[in-house]
Design an enzyme around this catalytic site. Structure first.
Site, short mmCIF file in Angstrom:
data_model
loop_
_atom_site.label_atom_id
_atom_site.label_comp_id
_atom_site.label_asym_id
_atom_site.label_seq_id
_atom_site.Cartn_x
_atom_site.Cartn_y
_atom_site.Cartn_z
N ASN A 1 0.88 -1.17 0.00
CA ASN A 1 0.00 0.00 0.00
C ASN A 1 0.92 1.22 0.00
O ASN A 1 1.48 1.58 1.03
CB ASN A 1 -0.88 -0.05 1.25
CG ASN A 1 -1.93 1.04 1.25
OD1 ASN A 1 -1.90 1.95 0.41
ND2 ASN A 1 -2.84 0.98 2.20
N ARG B 1 -2.61 -2.07 -3.69
CA ARG B 1 -3.82 -1.28 -3.55
C ARG B 1 -3.69 -0.06 -4.45
O ARG B 1 -2.71 0.68 -4.36
CB ARG B 1 -3.96 -0.84 -2.09
CG ARG B 1 -5.14 0.07 -1.89
CD ARG B 1 -5.19 0.55 -0.46
NE ARG B 1 -6.40 1.33 -0.26
CZ ARG B 1 -6.49 2.38 0.53
NH1 ARG B 1 -5.44 2.77 1.22
NH2 ARG B 1 -7.61 3.03 0.65
N HIS C 1 -12.61 2.68 -0.17
CA HIS C 1 -12.52 1.73 0.96
C HIS C 1 -13.32 0.46 0.64
O HIS C 1 -13.76 -0.25 1.54
CB HIS C 1 -13.08 2.31 2.28
CG HIS C 1 -12.25 3.39 2.90
ND1 HIS C 1 -12.82 4.38 3.67
CD2 HIS C 1 -10.94 3.64 2.88
CE1 HIS C 1 -11.88 5.20 4.11
NE2 HIS C 1 -10.71 4.76 3.62
N ARG D 1 -9.73 15.49 6.04
CA ARG D 1 -10.65 15.85 4.95
C ARG D 1 -11.98 16.35 5.51
O ARG D 1 -12.47 15.82 6.50
CB ARG D 1 -10.93 14.64 4.05
CG ARG D 1 -9.73 14.13 3.32
CD ARG D 1 -10.13 13.05 2.31
NE ARG D 1 -8.99 12.23 2.01
CZ ARG D 1 -8.98 10.90 2.12
NH1 ARG D 1 -10.06 10.23 2.49
NH2 ARG D 1 -7.89 10.22 1.84
N GLY E 1 -12.92 3.08 14.69
CA GLY E 1 -14.09 2.22 14.88
C GLY E 1 -13.80 1.00 15.74
O GLY E 1 -14.63 0.58 16.54
N GLU E 2 -12.58 0.45 15.60
CA GLU E 2 -12.24 -0.76 16.35
C GLU E 2 -11.81 -0.45 17.77
O GLU E 2 -11.93 -1.28 18.66
CB GLU E 2 -11.09 -1.51 15.64
CG GLU E 2 -11.52 -2.15 14.34
CD GLU E 2 -10.33 -2.61 13.49
OE1 GLU E 2 -9.27 -2.94 14.06
OE2 GLU E 2 -10.47 -2.62 12.26
N ASN E 3 -11.25 0.76 17.97
CA ASN E 3 -10.58 1.03 19.26
C ASN E 3 -11.25 2.06 20.14
O ASN E 3 -10.93 2.16 21.31
CB ASN E 3 -9.15 1.50 18.99
CG ASN E 3 -8.31 0.41 18.37
OD1 ASN E 3 -8.11 -0.64 18.98
ND2 ASN E 3 -7.84 0.62 17.15
N GLU F 1 -7.65 -5.34 5.15
CA GLU F 1 -7.59 -5.07 3.72
C GLU F 1 -6.47 -5.85 3.06
O GLU F 1 -6.59 -6.29 1.92
CB GLU F 1 -7.40 -3.56 3.49
CG GLU F 1 -8.65 -2.77 3.82
CD GLU F 1 -8.39 -1.28 3.99
OE1 GLU F 1 -7.84 -0.88 5.03
OE2 GLU F 1 -8.74 -0.50 3.08
#
Ligand code: ADP
Length: 398
Positions: free
Chosen positions: A11, A92, A181, A242, A333-335, A385
């Site tokens: 990536n 990617r 994404h 952004r 989101g995970e943490n 990913e």
């Protein structure tokens, strides 16, 4: 040579290169690491292999030099890449434009086509190409495959993908909502169905990918029907740097009132906006500390972020009609339990009840964070990913 497939997944960013050597069948990560500060005098490369960590610090002139350093670190620990038996390199690439929506084997024609897409993704595609060109030179006998970030959303319903602008202009310049994404939204929604032991076709899902970049998607029976990013990754949620959604009139106004040219406005909206623009900080961990310390700018930034997220959840629930799962993924989101709690607070009347204890429990595994009687199942499902790219690369070559 091992007879187990091993894929090198890359990536490439403008000054960094994340890599992972992964076995697509089992998901076993042989090694991973990152090349940082490419082009600066004090660059850094690391190689993490099980418990071993190897590091190089020094000048890295370009992406190819960075990748050579990775290979040197491998031989330095007695594992030259030949013996790892790399079967493919998976790359990617952010924008596939109108024509690429499948993993595609790299050849000269593909490289030219990605170059032609540069105007659609000036900040991303050219740097992604640097990774492809480096591996073609350093591993000339190993096939490379490109997995596009837009691919999964190629089949968005026409009325969702269409902007209400002059149709001739839109057609001529391929202006539509592409979505990004995609690899993550596809992986996470599929993994959610597996985890719940349900058929993907039976589930209506909202996936919230909240990292430095952030996007939401609505997926009905395994088919994406809405996503928050558009022609570029700028549309939608508030992100690290952004803006997400703004009145397009702001762009013209910045041109006329602030005298900025198009490239400067691009930089403002992509790199100096979002959380960073609002409070000077784009890393969520630091932002939360600032909020706890009572910083008013950070508090406003956090509130703007959560408000936008809730708006999208509401919109996607109506789009889907019936929502079975809301899934949080990626770094934030995970943490970040607070973001998850605040995003879905007070929605009991909509059948959404987050369990405070479950939400606060930390784990790297998929998990349910809603109460047993919540009509909508809320989950945290870590994205991967790299594994998805590795699997799609092997599939494209077989
Ligand atoms: P990207 O891949 O878009 O660069 P990530 O998915 O890695 O981004 O997410 C980066 C964001 O996740 C950062 O804002 C970071 O602060 C946040 N993050 C990562 N780990 C944690 C953590 N343990 N707690 C809270 N936030 C975290």
């Amino acid at each position: 040579m091992s007879d187990i497939d091993t894929v090198l997944v890359l990536n490439a960013g403008s000054s960094s290169l994340k890599y992972q050597l992964v076995q697509p069948d089992s998901g076993f990560v042989v090694a991973h690491g990152v090349v940082e500060r490419i082009g600066e005098s004090q660059g850094r490369v690391d190689l993490i292999r099980g418990d071993e960590v190897n590091e190089f610090v020094g000048e890295i002139v370009d992406h190819e030099a960075g990748l050579s350093k990775v290979f040197e670190l491998f031989s330095g620990v007695g594992h030259d890449l030949e013996s790892e038996g790399i079967t493919a390199v998976g790359h990617r690439v952010v924008h596939g434009g109108p024509q690429f929506y499948r993993p595609t084997v790299v050849d000269d024609a593909l490289i030219d086509a990605i170059k032609d897409l540069e105007t659609l993704a000036p900040l991303h595609n050219p740097v992604n190409l640097l990774g492809i060109e480096a591996t073609r030179r350093l591993l000339p006998d190993v096939p490379s495959v490109v997995v596009f970030d837009t691919a999964y959303f190629h089949g968005l319903p026409e009325h969702v993908a269409t902007y209400a602008i002059d149709r001739e202009l839109a057609r001529e310049h391929h202006i539509r909502r592409y979505g990004f994404h995609g690899t993550s939204h596809q992986y996470v929604s599929t993994r959610t169905a597996e985890f719940l032991d349900a058929d993907l076709e039976d589930l209506n899902q909202i996936v919230l990918h909240l990292g430095n970049g952030a996007s939401a998607s609505a997926i009905a029976g395994g088919r994406p029907v809405e996503t928050s990013m558009g022609l570029t990754p700028l549309e939608g949620l508030v992100m690290g740097t952004r803006s997400g959604d703004i009145d397009p009139g702001v762009v013209m106004y910045l041109r006329r009132a602030a005298g900025l040219d198009v490239d400067e406005i691009d930089v403002v909206l992509n790199r100096q906006s979002g959380l960073k623009g609002l409070c000077g900080e784009n890393d969520f961990r630091s932002l939360i500390e600032m909020v706890s310390g009572g910083d008013p700018d950070a508090t406003l930034a956090y509130n703007v972020y959560i408000h936008r997220l809730r708006k999208y959840v509401g919109a996607y629930m109506v789009t889907l009609g019936r929502t079975d799962t809301i899934v949080f993924t990626a770094g934030v989101g995970e943490n970040n339990a607070k973001v998850r709690a605040d995003a879905l607070a007070g929605l009991e009347n909509f059948g959404i009840v987050v369990d405070a204890v479950r939400n606060a429990t930390r784990s790297r595994e998929p998990r349910i964070i809603s109460t047993d009687d919540s009509a909508v199942t809320v989950l945290v499902v870590p994205t991967n990913e790299e594994l998805a790219i590795a699997r799609q690369s092997v599939e494209a070559l077989s």
